[in-house]
Write a protein that holds these residues in place. Sequence first.
Motif, short mmCIF file in Angstrom:
data_model
loop_
_atom_site.label_atom_id
_atom_site.label_comp_id
_atom_site.label_asym_id
_atom_site.label_seq_id
_atom_site.Cartn_x
_atom_site.Cartn_y
_atom_site.Cartn_z
N MET A 15 0.87 -1.19 0.00
CA MET A 15 0.00 0.00 0.00
C MET A 15 0.90 1.24 0.00
O MET A 15 1.89 1.29 0.73
N LYS A 19 1.18 2.06 -6.91
CA LYS A 19 0.80 1.13 -7.99
C LYS A 19 -0.25 1.75 -8.92
O LYS A 19 -0.15 1.60 -10.13
N ASP A 38 -8.20 -3.74 -7.58
CA ASP A 38 -9.12 -3.31 -6.51
C ASP A 38 -10.37 -2.67 -7.11
O ASP A 38 -11.49 -2.92 -6.66
N ARG A 62 -9.97 -11.95 -0.11
CA ARG A 62 -8.86 -12.62 -0.84
C ARG A 62 -9.39 -13.59 -1.90
O ARG A 62 -8.77 -13.76 -2.95
N GLY A 84 -2.09 -4.53 -2.56
CA GLY A 84 -0.83 -4.85 -1.87
C GLY A 84 -0.71 -6.26 -1.32
O GLY A 84 0.39 -6.81 -1.24
N GLY A 85 -1.86 -6.87 -0.94
CA GLY A 85 -1.77 -8.19 -0.32
C GLY A 85 -2.02 -9.34 -1.28
O GLY A 85 -1.94 -10.51 -0.89
N ARG A 120 -7.70 2.19 4.52
CA ARG A 120 -7.26 0.81 4.27
C ARG A 120 -7.62 -0.07 5.48
O ARG A 120 -7.15 0.20 6.61
N LEU A 122 -6.68 -2.87 6.48
CA LEU A 122 -5.55 -3.52 7.15
C LEU A 122 -4.86 -2.60 8.16
O LEU A 122 -4.16 -3.06 9.05
N ARG A 139 5.73 -9.44 3.89
CA ARG A 139 5.47 -9.64 2.45
C ARG A 139 6.69 -9.42 1.56
O ARG A 139 6.66 -9.81 0.39
C1 S3P Z 1 -4.45 -4.37 0.78
C2 S3P Z 1 -4.15 -3.33 -0.06
C3 S3P Z 1 -5.18 -2.52 -0.74
C4 S3P Z 1 -6.47 -3.33 -0.90
C5 S3P Z 1 -6.89 -3.90 0.41
C6 S3P Z 1 -5.85 -4.83 1.02
C7 S3P Z 1 -3.35 -5.12 1.41
O1 S3P Z 1 -4.72 -2.13 -2.03
O2 S3P Z 1 -6.31 -4.38 -1.83
O3 S3P Z 1 -7.15 -2.81 1.28
O4 S3P Z 1 -3.58 -6.23 1.89
O5 S3P Z 1 -2.20 -4.58 1.42
P1 S3P Z 1 -3.52 -1.05 -2.25
O6 S3P Z 1 -2.23 -1.80 -2.19
O7 S3P Z 1 -3.80 -0.52 -3.60
O8 S3P Z 1 -3.63 -0.06 -1.17
#
Ligand code: S3P
Length: 177
Positions: A15, A19, A38, A62, A84-85, A120, A122, A139
């Motif tokens: 995050m 990106k 997303d 997920r 990000g995940g 976010r 997370l 990660r």
């Molecule tokens: C997440 C990142 C977010 C989004 C969600 C989970 C993560 O996207 O997919 O909130 O697990 O790091 P960005 O990386 O675009 O913020």
Amino acid sequence: MTAGSRPVAVLVGPMGAGKSTVGAALARSCGVDLCDTDEEIVDRSGRSVPAIFQEDGEAGFRTLEAEVVADVVATHSGVVSLGGGAVMTPAVREALVGHTVVYLRIGAEAGFARVAHSDRPLLAAPNPAERYAEVLADREETYRAVASLVVDADRDPQVVVDDILARLASRTESEQE
Ligand code: S3P
């Protein structure tokens, strides 16, 4: 989306790595579209990312994310940016095999500064900065493992794009030698 074509590049990273911003600028430079997974999840489900986390939990998010990423990388011919995940899901890593994956690398402090005021899910933790650093540490190895290129993202987005383009061009040249 064009069936049967490959993305120019798939951007991964934490995050705040940029990106979406770098993805949009890279897509513009290449004259192609950006697909942000997303946004695709939100479009397909009709719900925001925080709402999906709240209603279905992270596991539910997920599952949706893995389906969307597999579809998008198999059909989108432009630039793709992943949440990000996403790379922490094995099915996503499988879907990325053979694609040009660019890891936008950023340190915990700089990355967190860019998302500190966002929603976010997370980062909904007592100490969001500490949480960000933990998530990144967990990660980092996976980002490197899936990446074809690692690019320093703590720079102006256009500088990052120029770096990616130069490195993609030199890869293409060396493949032709
Ligand atoms: C997440 C990142 C977010 C989004 C969600 C989970 C993560 O996207 O997919 O909130 O697990 O790091 P960005 O990386 O675009 O913020």
